[in-house]
Enzyme design. Structure first.
Site, PDB file in Angstrom:
ATOM      1  N   CYS A   1       0.668   2.372   6.707  1.00 25.41           N
ATOM      2  CA  CYS A   1       1.086   0.987   6.935  1.00 25.41           C
ATOM      3  C   CYS A   1       0.979   0.219   5.622  1.00 25.41           C
ATOM      4  O   CYS A   1       0.330   0.676   4.690  1.00 25.41           O
ATOM      5  CB  CYS A   1       0.184   0.339   7.984  1.00 25.41           C
ATOM      6  SG  CYS A   1      -1.565   0.504   7.602  1.00 25.41           S
TER       7      CYS A   1
ATOM      8  N   CYS B   1       0.810  -1.234   0.000  1.00 22.64           N
ATOM      9  CA  CYS B   1       0.000   0.000   0.000  1.00 22.64           C
ATOM     10  C   CYS B   1       0.836   1.273   0.000  1.00 22.64           C
ATOM     11  O   CYS B   1       0.282   2.377  -0.062  1.00 22.64           O
ATOM     12  CB  CYS B   1      -0.926  -0.005   1.206  1.00 22.64           C
ATOM     13  SG  CYS B   1      -1.991  -1.439   1.209  1.00 22.64           S
TER      14      CYS B   1
ATOM     15  N   HIS C   1      -8.895   3.536  -1.748  1.00 22.85           N
ATOM     16  CA  HIS C   1      -7.507   3.130  -1.553  1.00 22.85           C
ATOM     17  C   HIS C   1      -7.036   2.224  -2.690  1.00 22.85           C
ATOM     18  O   HIS C   1      -6.994   0.997  -2.546  1.00 22.85           O
ATOM     19  CB  HIS C   1      -7.378   2.438  -0.183  1.00 22.85           C
ATOM     20  CG  HIS C   1      -6.027   1.849   0.085  1.00 22.85           C
ATOM     21  ND1 HIS C   1      -4.844   2.440  -0.320  1.00 22.85           N
ATOM     22  CD2 HIS C   1      -5.664   0.703   0.748  1.00 22.85           C
ATOM     23  CE1 HIS C   1      -3.830   1.689   0.051  1.00 22.85           C
ATOM     24  NE2 HIS C   1      -4.297   0.631   0.686  1.00 22.85           N
TER      25      HIS C   1
HETATM   26  C1  LIG Z   1      -2.181  -1.452   4.450  1.00 24.96           C
HETATM   27  C2  LIG Z   1      -3.554  -1.535   3.934  1.00 24.96           C
HETATM   28  O1  LIG Z   1      -4.067  -0.633   3.346  1.00 24.96           O
HETATM   29  S1  LIG Z   1      -4.406  -2.940   4.303  1.00 24.96           S
HETATM   30  C3  LIG Z   1      -5.989  -2.688   3.582  1.00 24.96           C
HETATM   31  C4  LIG Z   1      -6.054  -3.327   2.275  1.00 24.96           C
HETATM   32  N1  LIG Z   1      -7.431  -3.312   1.817  1.00 24.96           N
HETATM   33  C5  LIG Z   1      -8.295  -4.254   2.126  1.00 24.96           C
HETATM   34  O2  LIG Z   1      -7.996  -5.215   2.816  1.00 24.96           O
HETATM   35  C6  LIG Z   1      -9.673  -4.088   1.543  1.00 24.96           C
HETATM   36  C7  LIG Z   1     -10.685  -4.284   2.591  1.00 24.96           C
HETATM   37  N2  LIG Z   1     -12.029  -4.224   2.052  1.00 24.96           N
HETATM   38  C8  LIG Z   1     -12.644  -5.280   1.474  1.00 24.96           C
HETATM   39  O3  LIG Z   1     -12.071  -6.349   1.273  1.00 24.96           O
HETATM   40  C9  LIG Z   1     -14.090  -5.114   1.089  1.00 24.96           C
HETATM   41  O4  LIG Z   1     -14.381  -3.763   0.887  1.00 24.96           O
HETATM   42  C10 LIG Z   1     -15.016  -5.686   2.212  1.00 24.96           C
HETATM   43  C11 LIG Z   1     -14.812  -7.220   2.292  1.00 24.96           C
HETATM   44  C12 LIG Z   1     -14.737  -5.081   3.564  1.00 24.96           C
HETATM   45  C13 LIG Z   1     -16.473  -5.384   1.896  1.00 24.96           C
HETATM   46  O5  LIG Z   1     -16.754  -5.848   0.642  1.00 24.96           O
HETATM   47  P1  LIG Z   1     -18.280  -6.072   0.176  1.00 24.96           P
HETATM   48  O6  LIG Z   1     -18.937  -7.075   1.041  1.00 24.96           O
HETATM   49  O7  LIG Z   1     -18.243  -6.296  -1.288  1.00 24.96           O
HETATM   50  O8  LIG Z   1     -18.889  -4.647   0.505  1.00 24.96           O
HETATM   51  P2  LIG Z   1     -20.223  -4.015   0.028  1.00 24.96           P
HETATM   52  O9  LIG Z   1     -19.918  -2.762  -0.682  1.00 24.96           O
HETATM   53  O10 LIG Z   1     -21.074  -5.034  -0.672  1.00 24.96           O
HETATM   54  O11 LIG Z   1     -20.888  -3.621   1.398  1.00 24.96           O
HETATM   55  C14 LIG Z   1     -21.501  -4.585   2.264  1.00 24.96           C
HETATM   56  C15 LIG Z   1     -22.671  -3.901   2.925  1.00 24.96           C
HETATM   57  O12 LIG Z   1     -22.195  -2.770   3.670  1.00 24.96           O
HETATM   58  C16 LIG Z   1     -22.877  -1.588   3.271  1.00 24.96           C
HETATM   59  N3  LIG Z   1     -21.926  -0.466   3.337  1.00 24.96           N
HETATM   60  C17 LIG Z   1     -20.662  -0.434   2.877  1.00 24.96           C
HETATM   61  N4  LIG Z   1     -20.127   0.766   3.121  1.00 24.96           N
HETATM   62  C18 LIG Z   1     -21.059   1.498   3.742  1.00 24.96           C
HETATM   63  C19 LIG Z   1     -21.089   2.819   4.238  1.00 24.96           C
HETATM   64  N5  LIG Z   1     -20.034   3.623   4.154  1.00 24.96           N
HETATM   65  N6  LIG Z   1     -22.214   3.243   4.822  1.00 24.96           N
HETATM   66  C20 LIG Z   1     -23.281   2.426   4.928  1.00 24.96           C
HETATM   67  N7  LIG Z   1     -23.315   1.166   4.486  1.00 24.96           N
HETATM   68  C21 LIG Z   1     -22.203   0.704   3.897  1.00 24.96           C
HETATM   69  C22 LIG Z   1     -23.301  -1.878   1.842  1.00 24.96           C
HETATM   70  O13 LIG Z   1     -24.408  -1.086   1.469  1.00 24.96           O
HETATM   71  C23 LIG Z   1     -23.669  -3.329   1.922  1.00 24.96           C
HETATM   72  O14 LIG Z   1     -24.940  -3.411   2.516  1.00 24.96           O
HETATM   73  P3  LIG Z   1     -26.016  -4.475   1.973  1.00 24.96           P
HETATM   74  O15 LIG Z   1     -25.428  -5.804   2.286  1.00 24.96           O
HETATM   75  O16 LIG Z   1     -27.221  -4.144   2.769  1.00 24.96           O
HETATM   76  O17 LIG Z   1     -26.125  -4.230   0.516  1.00 24.96           O
END
Ligand SMILES: CC(=O)SCCNC(=O)CCNC(=O)[C@H](O)C(C)(C)COP(=O)(O)OP(=O)(O)OC[C@H]1O[C@@H](n2cnc3c(N)ncnc32)[C@H](O)[C@@H]1OP(=O)(O)O
EC number: 2.3.1.16
Length: 453
Positions: free
Chosen positions: A437, A115, A407
């Site tokens: 991080c 990242c 991100h």
């Molecule tokens: C050093 C680093 O940077 S480490 C970080 C590296 N990055 C990561 O690891 C990525 C992490 N994120 C992910 O893997 C994915 O975004 C996840 C697994 C967390 C979520 O993915 P998904 O399940 O596809 O998310 P999705 O967009 O479908 O949202 C799931 C639910 O949350 C809700 N939701 C998501 N964001 C919001 C928000 N900001 N406000 C309100 N509701 C929300 C969605 O509407 C959805 O609701 P529903 O089930 O009623 O439709």
């Protein structure tokens, strides 16, 4: 890059930047961020889903050239970061620069450090400028998580490679059967750590628990991030965005981030844990989402920038990398790196006006802040005499962060530096620290100083 300087200095970081280089009498030049851009950051699987990562990087490079008006002839080198590589464009910096119309005589290379890959692009550029190899370097990064390489599994790959060497029809048939048997179990990439197999989300959840960050605190921080990003966008602060034209059945010009979504605590509290089930606290809303986007920054020596008529945005004063055991706490590097970058620059916490901290997960940012404010943590794990102190929340990520803006792994570092420089100007501050991080237990900190203060 960092040199320790006298605490009594009136202008510690400025003095540091002109100290003689070790082993010689040469003065190291001041390095400036002339300007920087990014494509809109969009949720993966949406507006950019049919593009390639190289297309986004090309758009960022072209956008930077348009915005700065820099003559290609002035550019000495292009460096871009990326994480999930598209194998057809392994050196995405080169392919994007050629597509963007850069002369083929400009060398380009690609770097990767999870990242913080575009931070690496920037710090390599700083090294090139410091040593006199270059006067002007473009540093950027790109990520397109809408399309990631999915491989046949190992058995299928082995059979595919072996079939050419099979001598008899029967041997060919046997290998063919092995291929068919394995076609339906591909290897999917995961956002996880190689050494432990742990996903970043799981690690973020463990970190939040270890530092006592509640689900409610995480949800509130996520709402803060989205609220601030929305206000920044409405207030015209996202001026680093360059529009991207997406061709197709319904051509569209994408002009804004599409992941910013202000919600309520009530709604967020209904979301189920995304990684540690059923009792975890990291959800889709308090985690950064998978994002497509690219960025690019023009770095020059100050002398060269002024000689060519540019008005720099900020000085890039120094940087620091850190690394920890990735199996223990993968995402704790901001806590380790923030004191280091500040103190090695001869500054104190109160000298820093602006913090831009990468928001991998809300709980991860809050855990890092708790760590810095913990006597136990700072003494035991950082060898300090006591806690470093609590960072003022008013100074952190006031234009939103990775939770809301998005991100795209390879591109975020430049976005952090851009927002830090922009905020220094708007908030009339002098010093900014960015911290992030990254997988592998890595982290980076960079010190940025307002230009013309
Ligand atoms: C050093 C680093 O940077 S480490 C970080 C590296 N990055 C990561 O690891 C990525 C992490 N994120 C992910 O893997 C994915 O975004 C996840 C697994 C967390 C979520 O993915 P998904 O399940 O596809 O998310 P999705 O967009 O479908 O949202 C799931 C639910 O949350 C809700 N939701 C998501 N964001 C919001 C928000 N900001 N406000 C309100 N509701 C929300 C969605 O509407 C959805 O609701 P529903 O089930 O009623 O439709």
């Amino acid at each position: 890059m960092l040199r320790a300087v006298s605490r009594s200095s009136q202008c510690a970081a400025r003095a540091a930047s002109t100290a003689p280089a070790a082993g010689g009498n040469q003065k190291r030049p001041n390095i400036v961020l002339v300007d920087s851009v990014r494509t809109p950051f969009v949720t993966s699987g949406t507006l950019f889903k049919d593009m390639m990562s190289v297309d986004l990087q090309k758009e960022a490079l072209r956008g930077l050239i348009r915005k700065t008006g820099v003559d290609y002839k002035l550019i000495d080198h292009v460096i871009c970061g990326t994480v999930v590589q598209e194998c057809k464009t392994a050196n995405v910096a080169r392919e994007a620069a050629l597509l963007a119309g850069f002369p083929d005589k400009i060398p380009c290379h690609t770097v990767t450090l999870a990242c913080i890959s575009s931070n690496v692009a920037m710090t390599e550029a700083m090294g090139m400028l410091s040593t006199g190899y270059a006067n002007a370097v473009i540093a950027g990064g790109t990520e397109l998580l809408s399309d990631v390489p999915i491989r046949y599994n190992r058995k299928a790959r082995k059979a595919m490679l072996g079939i050419q060497k099979a001598k008899t029809p029967m041997a060919k048939l046997q290998i063919g059967a092995e291929i068919v048997k394995n076609l339906l179990s591909p290897e999917l990439p995961a956002v996880s750590e190689f050494t432990s197999g742990e996903t970043m989300g799981h690690s973020g959840d463990r970190l939040a628990a270890a530092f006592g960050v509640s689900r409610r605190e995480q949800d509130e921080f996520a709402i803060r991030s989205h609220t601030l990003a929305e206000a920044a966008a409405r207030g015209g602060k996202m001026s680093d965005i360059v529009p991207v034209f997406v061709d197709g059945k319904k051509p569209v010009t994408v002009k804004a981030d599409n992941g910013i979504r202000v919600s309520t605590l009530e709604k967020l509290s209904t979301l189920k844990p995304a990684f540690v089930k059923p009792h975890g606290t990291v959800t889709a809303a308090n985690a950064s989402f998978l994002t497509d986007g690219a960025s690019a920054a023009l770095l020059m020596t100050e002398e060269y920038a002024l000689a060519n008529g540019f008005k720099p945005k900020a000085y890039l004063r120094g940087y620091q990398y850190v690394a920890q055991d990735p199996k223990d706490q993968l995402l704790l590097s901001p806590a380790y790196v923030i004191p280091k970058i500040i103190e090695k620059s001869g500054l104190k916490l109160s000298d820093i006006d602006v913090f831009e901290i990468h928001e991998a997960f809300a709980g991860q940012v809050l855990a890092n802040l708790n760590a810095l404010d913990s006597d136990y943590f700072c003494k035991t794990f950082m060898g300090r005499s006591g806690k470093f102190g609590r960072l003022d929340m008013e100074k952190i990520n006031r234009w939103g962060g990775s939770l809301s803006i998005g991100h795209p792994f390879g591109a975020t570092g430049v976005r952090l530096a851009t927002h830090a420089a922009g905020r220094l100007k708007e908030e009339k501050g002098r010093y900014a620290v960015i911290a992030a991080c990254a997988a592998g237990g890595h982290g980076v900190g960079m010190l940025i100083e307002a230009y013309g203060k």
